[in-house]
Design a protein around this motif. Structure first.
Motif, PDB file in Angstrom:
ATOM      1  N   UNK A   1      72.913  59.590  44.865  1.00  0.00           N
ATOM      2  CA  UNK A   1      72.867  58.348  44.091  1.00  0.00           C
ATOM      3  C   UNK A   1      72.187  58.578  42.752  1.00  0.00           C
ATOM      4  N   UNK A   2      71.093  59.348  42.767  1.00  0.00           N
ATOM      5  CA  UNK A   2      70.381  59.638  41.529  1.00  0.00           C
ATOM      6  C   UNK A   2      68.890  59.690  41.756  1.00  0.00           C
ATOM      7  N   UNK A   3      68.145  59.585  40.671  1.00  0.00           N
ATOM      8  CA  UNK A   3      66.687  59.555  40.729  1.00  0.00           C
ATOM      9  C   UNK A   3      66.232  58.104  40.745  1.00  0.00           C
ATOM     10  N   UNK A   4      65.460  57.742  41.768  1.00  0.00           N
ATOM     11  CA  UNK A   4      64.992  56.354  41.864  1.00  0.00           C
ATOM     12  C   UNK A   4      63.689  56.160  41.104  1.00  0.00           C
ATOM     13  N   UNK A   5      62.686  56.970  41.405  1.00  0.00           N
ATOM     14  CA  UNK A   5      61.429  56.917  40.669  1.00  0.00           C
ATOM     15  C   UNK A   5      61.088  58.317  40.185  1.00  0.00           C
ATOM     16  N   UNK A   6      60.170  58.378  39.218  1.00  0.00           N
ATOM     17  CA  UNK A   6      59.753  59.661  38.651  1.00  0.00           C
ATOM     18  C   UNK A   6      58.380  59.509  38.032  1.00  0.00           C
ATOM     19  N   UNK A   7      57.799  60.645  37.686  1.00  0.00           N
ATOM     20  CA  UNK A   7      56.491  60.608  37.048  1.00  0.00           C
ATOM     21  C   UNK A   7      56.401  61.726  36.019  1.00  0.00           C
ATOM     22  N   UNK A   8      56.093  61.360  34.783  1.00  0.00           N
ATOM     23  CA  UNK A   8      55.931  62.297  33.675  1.00  0.00           C
ATOM     24  C   UNK A   8      54.458  62.654  33.528  1.00  0.00           C
ATOM     25  N   UNK A   9      54.168  63.949  33.423  1.00  0.00           N
ATOM     26  CA  UNK A   9      52.783  64.385  33.292  1.00  0.00           C
ATOM     27  C   UNK A   9      52.739  65.655  32.457  1.00  0.00           C
ATOM     28  N   UNK A  10      51.532  66.096  32.109  1.00  0.00           N
ATOM     29  CA  UNK A  10      51.376  67.317  31.316  1.00  0.00           C
ATOM     30  C   UNK A  10      50.319  68.215  31.939  1.00  0.00           C
ATOM     31  N   UNK A  11      50.509  69.521  31.743  1.00  0.00           N
ATOM     32  CA  UNK A  11      49.511  70.540  32.081  1.00  0.00           C
ATOM     33  C   UNK A  11      49.342  71.402  30.832  1.00  0.00           C
ATOM     34  N   UNK A  12      48.300  71.130  30.068  1.00  0.00           N
ATOM     35  CA  UNK A  12      48.122  71.828  28.808  1.00  0.00           C
ATOM     36  C   UNK A  12      49.281  71.525  27.876  1.00  0.00           C
ATOM     37  N   UNK A  13      49.947  72.580  27.382  1.00  0.00           N
ATOM     38  CA  UNK A  13      51.076  72.361  26.471  1.00  0.00           C
ATOM     39  C   UNK A  13      52.417  72.391  27.204  1.00  0.00           C
TER      40      UNK A  13
ATOM     41  N   UNK B   1      62.822  57.090  59.732  1.00  0.00           N
ATOM     42  CA  UNK B   1      63.391  57.507  58.451  1.00  0.00           C
ATOM     43  C   UNK B   1      62.371  58.285  57.638  1.00  0.00           C
ATOM     44  N   UNK B   2      62.805  59.401  57.062  1.00  0.00           N
ATOM     45  CA  UNK B   2      61.931  60.204  56.207  1.00  0.00           C
ATOM     46  C   UNK B   2      62.714  60.616  54.972  1.00  0.00           C
ATOM     47  N   UNK B   3      62.283  60.123  53.818  1.00  0.00           N
ATOM     48  CA  UNK B   3      62.912  60.449  52.536  1.00  0.00           C
ATOM     49  C   UNK B   3      61.905  60.150  51.436  1.00  0.00           C
ATOM     50  N   UNK B   4      62.154  60.672  50.242  1.00  0.00           N
ATOM     51  CA  UNK B   4      61.214  60.499  49.142  1.00  0.00           C
ATOM     52  C   UNK B   4      61.581  59.289  48.306  1.00  0.00           C
ATOM     53  N   UNK B   5      60.663  58.342  48.241  1.00  0.00           N
ATOM     54  CA  UNK B   5      60.901  57.138  47.451  1.00  0.00           C
ATOM     55  C   UNK B   5      60.200  57.171  46.100  1.00  0.00           C
ATOM     56  N   UNK B   6      59.010  57.782  46.029  1.00  0.00           N
ATOM     57  CA  UNK B   6      58.217  57.677  44.809  1.00  0.00           C
ATOM     58  C   UNK B   6      57.241  58.845  44.738  1.00  0.00           C
ATOM     59  N   UNK B   7      56.712  59.097  43.536  1.00  0.00           N
ATOM     60  CA  UNK B   7      55.728  60.165  43.363  1.00  0.00           C
ATOM     61  C   UNK B   7      54.839  59.851  42.167  1.00  0.00           C
ATOM     62  N   UNK B   8      53.558  60.227  42.276  1.00  0.00           N
ATOM     63  CA  UNK B   8      52.617  60.168  41.157  1.00  0.00           C
ATOM     64  C   UNK B   8      51.795  61.447  41.154  1.00  0.00           C
TER      65      UNK B   8
ATOM     66  N   UNK C   1      75.503  52.700  35.864  1.00  0.00           N
ATOM     67  CA  UNK C   1      74.198  53.139  36.349  1.00  0.00           C
ATOM     68  C   UNK C   1      73.146  52.080  36.055  1.00  0.00           C
ATOM     69  N   UNK C   2      72.011  52.226  36.719  1.00  0.00           N
ATOM     70  CA  UNK C   2      70.869  51.353  36.413  1.00  0.00           C
ATOM     71  C   UNK C   2      69.628  52.212  36.244  1.00  0.00           C
ATOM     72  N   UNK C   3      68.667  51.659  35.490  1.00  0.00           N
ATOM     73  CA  UNK C   3      67.524  52.418  35.000  1.00  0.00           C
ATOM     74  C   UNK C   3      66.239  51.731  35.467  1.00  0.00           C
ATOM     75  N   UNK C   4      65.786  52.093  36.659  1.00  0.00           N
ATOM     76  CA  UNK C   4      64.678  51.365  37.283  1.00  0.00           C
ATOM     77  C   UNK C   4      63.314  51.737  36.731  1.00  0.00           C
ATOM     78  N   UNK C   5      63.088  53.027  36.519  1.00  0.00           N
ATOM     79  CA  UNK C   5      61.731  53.508  36.224  1.00  0.00           C
ATOM     80  C   UNK C   5      61.691  54.188  34.868  1.00  0.00           C
TER      81      UNK C   5
END
Length: 479
Positions: free
Chosen positions: A194-206, A271-278, A129-133
């Protein structure tokens, strides 16, 4: 050691070729004959002997290159670099696929920005595997308090029967002590994805959330798993899927959409697919880069029940390729970068990928303010020379104040004044020799760039003349 320095011209940038061996993807992997491939990976000694240019004006004129350091060898192997993130004085670099992947995430101590020190490697325990993000945030939930890292994981060979232990998804680590990362959990996807290409970590309160981009999940699983998912990681040891989005909910997407080939209103199959999110800073809205479906905006105040608000659209002759996004002006302006590596196509304009800027005060109706191009955008070689190259397309955006920083592969890092988003103006450029810059990260004290072949680059502010560039664009020797 002295480094020779010179100004890399646009003509030189345009001639750089990006050779490849085995294919590896971070774009539209289903597009025929397009691969980022494996780039040349330099040793640390070679990096120290490469030159660079840095020109600038206004608020970027006094940057200097403080450091250029390659990733350390891992089991005798030199991995190459993917994206870069920074948190509390440490840089976190993902890795790409050179020399067999499994490079993990590399952690660099930046106490002395002129001498980054690699102090740890983690997220390298899933084979092939590889770890891009990687995203790191301080989190305080009923189950975890500290610094949490979320890491994307992708198989180098999807659903390979000879690799039964390889799978993609998201890894979660405690990096409260960055020198001693501790694995907490793994959200794994079916091996058909294939897996998760990009991701975004966030918080809402606790509560802690990770938003996943799983390209072609919809396509590969015939709609069972979706490309855009929201995962609750409040307890990082037990990540839970809260919600996933079905593009067929949009009236312009037919019910028989196969997860990739979209019959667009302009009559083209796109082409329509999800590449990234923020998300925005308080996790009220998500911005999902859905390639030719545009940047799709959701209200995620209730993450179990997000609400579609609007999306960006394209001219009939414009490839979409919504790759990544950033926000400016307190979240009222959207930056959309479009990764177009093949600048030609029947019915489309001839151009490599460039940047678009939108007014999103009304998120149900994004309004295009401007489009930012560079000299690379229309530098298209004749057919015989080959036109497919990632060297000339924009990649990722980051914003600090009124300055937009764009990673630009062979163009390095391009700096743009967006004080007036309707009239963006290039004010600087940092270009390592043989540049192949994947990611850029902006901190109050420095700008980081991750070069696929050369590792970590650190730019700091200093007096003009101390670094490799000054406000009038002339190069000075770096000792």
């Amino acid at each position: 050691m002295k480094k020779k320095n010179f100004l890399v011209t646009t003509a030189l940038i345009g001639t750089i070729t990006l050779g490849g061996l085995a294919p590896a993807y971070a774009h539209d992997a289903l597009e025929h004959d397009v691969s980022k491939g494996e780039r040349q990976v330099y040793t640390d000694l070679q990096v120290q002997n490469l030159s660079a240019s840095l020109s600038g004006s206004k608020n970027v004129g006094n940057f200097k290159e403080a450091a250029a350091v390659q990733l350390s060898l891992k089991n005798g192997i030199q991995n190459n670099t993917a994206d870069v993130y920074a948190h509390k004085g440490y840089a976190y670099l993902g890795t790409h696929t050179a020399n067999g992947a499994n490079g993990g995430v590399r952690v660099f101590d930046l106490k002395d920005p002129s001498n980054p020190v690699e102090v740890a490697t983690f997220a390298d325990d899933i084979p092939q595997t590889w770890q891009e993000k990687v995203i790191v945030k301080s989190v305080n939930t009923p189950h975890f308090k500290g610094d949490l890292a979320a890491v994307s994981v992708q198989q180098t060979s999807r659903n390979n029967v000879n690799r039964p232990n390889s799978k993609g998804g998201m890894l979660l680590y405690d990096v409260t002590d960055p020198t001693n990362p501790i694995k907490l959990g793994f959200y794994d996807l079916p091996r058909t994805i294939t897996g998760t290409h990009e991701l975004y970590l966030t918080t809402q309160g606790n509560r802690a959330l990770v938003l996943l981009s799983n390209p072609y999940a919809d396509y590969y699983t015939h709609g069972v798993e979706k490309d855009f998912q929201i995962i609750d990681v409040t307890n990082p040891a037990e990540p839970k899927k809260l919600w996933q989005w079905d593009p067929r909910d949009l009236p312009e997407v037919a019910s028989d959409f196969n997860g990739y080939h979209w019959a667009a209103p302009d009559g083209k199959t796109r082409p329509a697919f999800n590449h990234s999110v923020i998300t925005d800073n308080n996790a009220q809205h998500a911005y999902v880069s859905m390639w030719d479906l545009g940047t799709v905006i959701f209200d995620i105040k209730d993450p179990e029940n997000p609400v579609f608000l609007g999306r960006t659209e394209y001219r009939d002759n414009q490839k979409g390729s919504a790759h990544s996004a950033a926000l400016a002006k307190g979240g009222t302006v959207l930056i959309e970068t479009r990764e177009v590596s093949n600048p030609v196509g029947a019915g489309y304009e001839s151009a490599y990928g460039y940047t678009r800027i939108f007014d999103i005060k009304d998120k149900t109706n994004p309004k295009l303010l401007s489009e930012f191009t560079t000299d690379l955008t229309y530098d298209i070689p004749p057919t015989s020379a080959g036109r497919t190259t990632f060297a000339k397309t924009v990649h990722d955006p980051k914003v600090h104040g009124n300055t937009l920083y764009l990673s630009y592969y062979s163009g390095g890092v391009v700096m743009v004044d967006i004080t007036d988003p309707s009239n963006p103006e290039q004010i600087g450029q940092y270009t390592p020799e043989n540049a192949d810059v994947w990611g850029v990260f902006v901190d109050r004290n420095y700008v980081l760039a991750s070069d696929m072949g050369q590792g970590l680059k650190v730019l700091t502010r200093g007096n003009n003349g101390n670094g490799i560039g000054n406000s009038n664009g002339n190069a000075a020797e770096k000792k």
